[in-house]
Write a protein that holds these residues in place. Structure first.
Motif, PDB file in Angstrom:
ATOM      1  N   MET A 263     -38.885  51.827 -17.723  1.00  0.00           N
ATOM      2  CA  MET A 263     -39.106  50.927 -16.577  1.00  0.00           C
ATOM      3  C   MET A 263     -37.829  50.687 -16.002  1.00  0.00           C
ATOM      4  O   MET A 263     -37.886  50.200 -14.805  1.00  0.00           O
ATOM      5  N   MET A 267     -37.800  52.481 -12.462  1.00  0.00           N
ATOM      6  CA  MET A 267     -39.016  51.888 -12.043  1.00  0.00           C
ATOM      7  C   MET A 267     -39.163  52.424 -10.542  1.00  0.00           C
ATOM      8  O   MET A 267     -40.379  52.550 -10.063  1.00  0.00           O
ATOM      9  N   TYR A 268     -38.213  53.085  -9.821  1.00  0.00           N
ATOM     10  CA  TYR A 268     -38.207  53.303  -8.314  1.00  0.00           C
ATOM     11  C   TYR A 268     -39.332  54.519  -8.244  1.00  0.00           C
ATOM     12  O   TYR A 268     -40.165  54.452  -7.531  1.00  0.00           O
ATOM     13  N   MET A 271     -42.920  53.564  -9.283  1.00  0.00           N
ATOM     14  CA  MET A 271     -43.575  52.815  -8.271  1.00  0.00           C
ATOM     15  C   MET A 271     -44.096  53.618  -7.087  1.00  0.00           C
ATOM     16  O   MET A 271     -44.982  53.521  -6.258  1.00  0.00           O
ATOM     17  N   ILE A 294     -47.887  49.825 -13.955  1.00  0.00           N
ATOM     18  CA  ILE A 294     -46.335  49.403 -14.125  1.00  0.00           C
ATOM     19  C   ILE A 294     -46.482  48.056 -14.323  1.00  0.00           C
ATOM     20  O   ILE A 294     -46.061  47.208 -15.132  1.00  0.00           O
ATOM     21  N   ASP A 295     -46.972  47.268 -13.383  1.00  0.00           N
ATOM     22  CA  ASP A 295     -46.972  45.951 -13.162  1.00  0.00           C
ATOM     23  C   ASP A 295     -47.820  45.366 -14.429  1.00  0.00           C
ATOM     24  O   ASP A 295     -47.255  44.234 -14.960  1.00  0.00           O
ATOM     25  N   LEU A 313     -37.609  42.446 -14.987  1.00  0.00           N
ATOM     26  CA  LEU A 313     -38.042  43.457 -14.453  1.00  0.00           C
ATOM     27  C   LEU A 313     -39.275  43.342 -13.275  1.00  0.00           C
ATOM     28  O   LEU A 313     -39.430  43.885 -12.514  1.00  0.00           O
ATOM     29  N   ARG A 314     -39.987  42.527 -13.671  1.00  0.00           N
ATOM     30  CA  ARG A 314     -41.427  42.087 -13.115  1.00  0.00           C
ATOM     31  C   ARG A 314     -40.870  41.521 -11.676  1.00  0.00           C
ATOM     32  O   ARG A 314     -41.574  42.035 -10.572  1.00  0.00           O
ATOM     33  N   GLN A 316     -38.200  42.502 -10.056  1.00  0.00           N
ATOM     34  CA  GLN A 316     -37.692  43.528  -9.366  1.00  0.00           C
ATOM     35  C   GLN A 316     -38.976  44.739  -8.816  1.00  0.00           C
ATOM     36  O   GLN A 316     -38.726  45.004  -7.756  1.00  0.00           O
ATOM     37  N   SER A 317     -39.962  44.557  -9.969  1.00  0.00           N
ATOM     38  CA  SER A 317     -41.001  45.372  -9.453  1.00  0.00           C
ATOM     39  C   SER A 317     -41.731  44.781  -8.121  1.00  0.00           C
ATOM     40  O   SER A 317     -42.300  45.748  -7.192  1.00  0.00           O
ATOM     41  N   ASP A 318     -41.732  43.424  -8.024  1.00  0.00           N
ATOM     42  CA  ASP A 318     -42.303  43.004  -6.822  1.00  0.00           C
ATOM     43  C   ASP A 318     -41.704  43.408  -5.544  1.00  0.00           C
ATOM     44  O   ASP A 318     -42.171  43.458  -4.467  1.00  0.00           O
ATOM     45  N   GLY A 321     -41.887  47.014  -4.747  1.00  0.00           N
ATOM     46  CA  GLY A 321     -43.515  46.877  -4.084  1.00  0.00           C
ATOM     47  C   GLY A 321     -43.310  46.698  -2.604  1.00  0.00           C
ATOM     48  O   GLY A 321     -44.401  46.952  -2.038  1.00  0.00           O
TER      49      GLY A 321
END
Length: 515
Positions: A263, A267-268, A271, A294-295, A313-314, A316-318, A321
């Protein structure tokens, strides 16, 4: 053909000696450990090999263990022991008996990929005249058959023997072009000597035409390959792709580290739906990391003892997204200059006055900004052309400081950073040629940095320094442009504290005090 076994050629007096330690390529400040290096190198090879008619790639990591006393076919290690314990072998004495003991192993399998296509019998020093992934994977280090892809150094595959205490691995491939199904192994032991006979560094597991032939060819026997797949519970079947088994791995390679590295570094593409990674290990819960899961996985790990790094990382995922589905029309396209000039950050030429004012107002309000930035690419051989990348910047009060994320073709480049200020997050995404070709050529072997003195870079592109500086400093320059300059400066604010200083602009003239 001979029975499958491990074979090392005898060293011929006068041959060049190269005692390279390939593991050193993956030891940088920007890669946490060898598990991260394994994930980065193996996944990028799989993404490069995606079948053109498939939407995504799946990579499976599985940690298992084997007992020689209970079912493991020890013949797969025949003839290897004497080379491991030979004089000059880099394997420490404490590991010499591992070959007779139970061991841990890791399997890496990819799907929706091409496998190692090419003539498996080609073994000359001259580069093949046609694409031959098998040749470059097994018979070359430091040279790659890739022309435009994530990795072009030709050393990524050396991560597999570097992960093994005994510096070895096996690989089974099914070629997508109908060429066949093959099994071969490789071991890197350096130059070593047995009974006063010198041997070359690299050995192979496979078959030979006869006992006098120095050329090792992959196993093609169906029963042998089926037994190998059963031994290590491979899921390959007849689907094209590559399955790698690395035996004798250390306990430091863990299920949790594989999850985090997947992740962190990919991640990119996860996602945006281009990649799915499955991770399993004895005694651990199977994890399937994809765009939908992933989230939730990050949330669950955020509650553990190392929760802080997953919480980061969470966040960053936001952000990813939000930017992944953003259409081109909702980006601010900066103006081009001349394709013949070198890239420069010039506010008046890149922004119209109206757009610049709107951007500054939005930045002051804490809104997210999305840009498409053109950049001139100047190949040594070829016409000068335009590249472009996307740049996103936002304020996030949850950040302790600031962070930037540089992504090239889906792979995170952790050694590049330029953002300043507080509570700012920047995301850089380059996923189109010719810019991706330029950046790929500028990368170090571990793909963690962009360097103007990267090997071979000078022979491919002109104006390397200004172009790289323009790209690497994107966040510092864009935040400087977006920060509105002070228009009304009070030049008398500190006049009473500095009575000896007078300014022609000052409206208050201070008298020098009497002694």
């Amino acid at each position: 053909m001979t029975e499958p076994l491990w074979f090392y050629k005898k060293f011929i007096e006068g041959d060049h000696i190269d005692q390279a330690n390939n593991a050193e390529f993956f030891k940088t400040d920007h890669i946490d450990d060898m598990t991260s290096a394994l994930v980065r190198e193996s996944v990028q090879n799989s993404l490069d090999a995606k079948l053109p008619d498939k939407d995504n790639v799946r990579v499976d990591f599985r940690i298992g263990s084997k007992s020689i006393a209970q079912g493991f076919d020890r013949s797969m290690l025949n003839e290897l022991s004497k080379h491991i314990t030979a004089s000059g072998s880099p394997i420490p004495k404490k590991f010499h008996t591992l070959i007779k003991k139970n061991f841990k192993y890791i399997v890496v399998e990819d799907f929706n990929t091409q496998g190692l296509n090419g003539d498996v019998r080609y073994a000359r020093g001259k580069l093949p005249g046609e694409l031959n992934d098998f040749y470059f994977f097994f018979r070359n280090d430091g040279r790659s058959g890739k022309t435009s892809s994530l990795g072009k150094w030709g050393i990524g595959k050396t991560i597999f023997p570097a992960m093994s205490y005994l510096h070895m691995f096996w690989a089974l491939t099914v070629q997508s072009n109908g060429g066949g199904k093959y099994l071969m192994g490789r071991s890197n032991l350096g130059h070593h000597t047995i009974k006063n006979i010198d041997y070359v560094p690299t050995g192979y597991y496979g078959t030979r035409k006869d006992n006098d032939s120095p050329l090792v060819l992959p196993v093609e026997d169906v029963n042998t390959m089926d037994d190998f797949c059963t031994q290590f519970n491979l899921k390959r079947g007849d689907s094209s792709g590559l399955s790698i088994v690395v035996p004798f791995i250390p306990d430091s390679i863990t299920h949790e580290k594989l999850v985090y590295a997947s992740m962190m570094h990919y991640m990119y593409p996860i996602m945006n739906g281009n990649l799915e990674i499955n991770i399993s290990a004895t005694g651990a819960k199977d994890i399937a990391i994809n765009a939908d899961s992933i989230d939730g996985i990050l949330d669950s790990y955020s509650e553990g003892k190392d929760g802080e790094k997953y919480q980061k990382l969470r966040l960053q995922s936001d952000s990813l997204g939000d930017v992944i589905p953003l259409p081109k029309e909702e980006h601010i396209m900066l103006h081009r200059g001349s394709v013949n000039s070198v890239p420069q950050w010039k506010t008046s030429k890149m922004f119209s006055e109206e757009v610049l004012n709107d951007c500054r107002n939005a930045f002051e309000r804490g809104e997210k900004l999305a840009f498409i930035i053109p950049v001139q690419i100047h190949p040594v051989d070829g016409d000068k052309e335009w590249g472009r990348y996307r740049l996103y910047i936002e304020r996030d009060e949850r950040l302790d400081g600031s962070e930037d994320i540089f992504i090239r073709d889906g792979l995170r480049i952790p050694g590049v950073s330029s953002i300043g200020g507080r509570n700012l997050r920047g995301i850089f995404i380059a996923d189109e040629a010719p810019l991706t070709d330029f950046l790929g050529a500028a990368e170090n072997p571990a793909h963690t940095e962009w360097q103007e003195d990267a090997f071979g870079f000078e022979y491919e592109f002109d104006d390397r320094r200004p172009t790289l500086n323009f790209i690497k400093n994107s966040f510092s320059r864009i935040t400087s442009i977006l920060s509105r300059p002070l228009e009304d400066v009070d030049v008398d604010l500190l006049a009473e504290f500095f009575p000896y200083l007078e300014s022609d602009r000052s409206t208050k003239k201070s008298k020098k005090p009497k002694r």
